[in-house]
Scaffold this motif. Sequence first.
Motif, short mmCIF file in Angstrom:
data_model
loop_
_atom_site.label_atom_id
_atom_site.label_comp_id
_atom_site.label_asym_id
_atom_site.label_seq_id
_atom_site.Cartn_x
_atom_site.Cartn_y
_atom_site.Cartn_z
N PHE A 1 0.85 -1.18 0.00
CA PHE A 1 0.00 0.00 0.00
C PHE A 1 0.88 1.23 0.00
O PHE A 1 1.72 1.38 0.85
CB PHE A 1 -0.92 0.03 1.23
N ASP B 1 -9.76 6.08 -7.52
CA ASP B 1 -11.20 6.21 -7.27
C ASP B 1 -11.90 7.12 -8.27
O ASP B 1 -13.13 7.06 -8.41
CB ASP B 1 -11.44 6.74 -5.85
N LYS C 1 -10.25 -2.29 -8.31
CA LYS C 1 -9.97 -1.31 -7.26
C LYS C 1 -8.80 -1.82 -6.41
O LYS C 1 -8.98 -2.43 -5.36
CB LYS C 1 -11.21 -1.06 -6.40
N GLN C 2 -7.61 -1.58 -6.90
CA GLN C 2 -6.39 -2.09 -6.26
C GLN C 2 -5.96 -1.18 -5.12
O GLN C 2 -6.08 0.05 -5.22
CB GLN C 2 -5.28 -2.20 -7.30
N ASN C 3 -5.43 -1.77 -4.05
CA ASN C 3 -4.89 -0.97 -2.96
C ASN C 3 -3.38 -1.14 -2.81
O ASN C 3 -2.79 -0.71 -1.83
CB ASN C 3 -5.59 -1.30 -1.63
N GLU C 4 -2.77 -1.76 -3.82
CA GLU C 4 -1.32 -1.85 -3.88
C GLU C 4 -0.92 -1.97 -5.35
O GLU C 4 -1.74 -2.36 -6.18
CB GLU C 4 -0.78 -3.05 -3.09
#
Length: 329
Positions: free
Chosen positions: A18, A231, A261-264
């Motif tokens: 992240f 986003d 919707k990737q968080n890394e």
Amino acid sequence: MLYKKLSITLMVVVCLLFPSQVFAAEVILGGQSIGIELDYDGVMISGTYEISIDNKKYNPANDGYLSGDLIVAVNGEHVDSISLLMDRVEKEIEDKQTITLTIKRHQKEVKKELKFQENNGQFTTGLYVQDGLTGIGTMTYYNPQTRHFGALGHLMCDVSLSSDVIIKEGSIYNSYVKKVHPSQNGTPGEKVADIGSIQIGTIFDNNNYGIYGDYQDLPSDKKVISTASIDEVEKGEAYFLTVLDGHTLMKCPIKITKLKKQNEPSIKGITFEITDKKILSLTNGIIQGMSGSPIIQNGKLVGCVTHVDVNNVHQGYGLYIDWMLENDK
């Protein structure tokens, strides 16, 4: 003599933490075709061929030499180019010395004797070698705050070699697109381009999310654009910029069909289709050389083209611009 086999790494990869904080940035929009040269710290073996020694056939492949081996020294003397390798080998032959190559293979060093065929003062080793990679890609952005650039959107490597060596340093040049070979399902097409002699930047990193470096000059038609967060990216209409003829930027309308919707940092966060009939008439889909082409939606830079779906060449994949900015740090 040693034969140089220049490997052209094609710039669209076929489908196969992240961040501390990512801020929107004001950058100069890319889209220009660039020539990329990466330099090995040594000389890479790209293949072998048969020679004759004492009237017996000999192929280095049968003697333990592997495609992807990186030659780093000749009898203990460091070499980092084909010309230096040839000079060192010729000197050792003239001095009638046994020639020992130091080879890097899978992060380990291996010592191997170099055998050769000599005829009328010329020597032949049975090795094809190269001292770098050359290819065509697309500039994504220039960052005037850091004087850095980001391009390509994926790792540049020679997929024909077994080596795990990743080249981190090199240069970028202007590139002139001469023609386009259209894609077909199962066989992605490509841009055919000449690499210019004017260096426009120096590469300091080559990783899974593109090539990054310092630029020297900005394009004359520079356009400032804001980057979008993950986003902010939406399904629906967008476009990317690329060059299909000469130096002329072309607008390629697309439809974004899927978003992860990737968080890394991760590849293929954006799935899209080319929708413009004019572009499809020229390319029939995503072609090699488009990698790095900046994707714009709602007036913001949202990512870049990175991959082609080999089974449906009208469909491609993109990397979120957040991950390029994060890697540019």
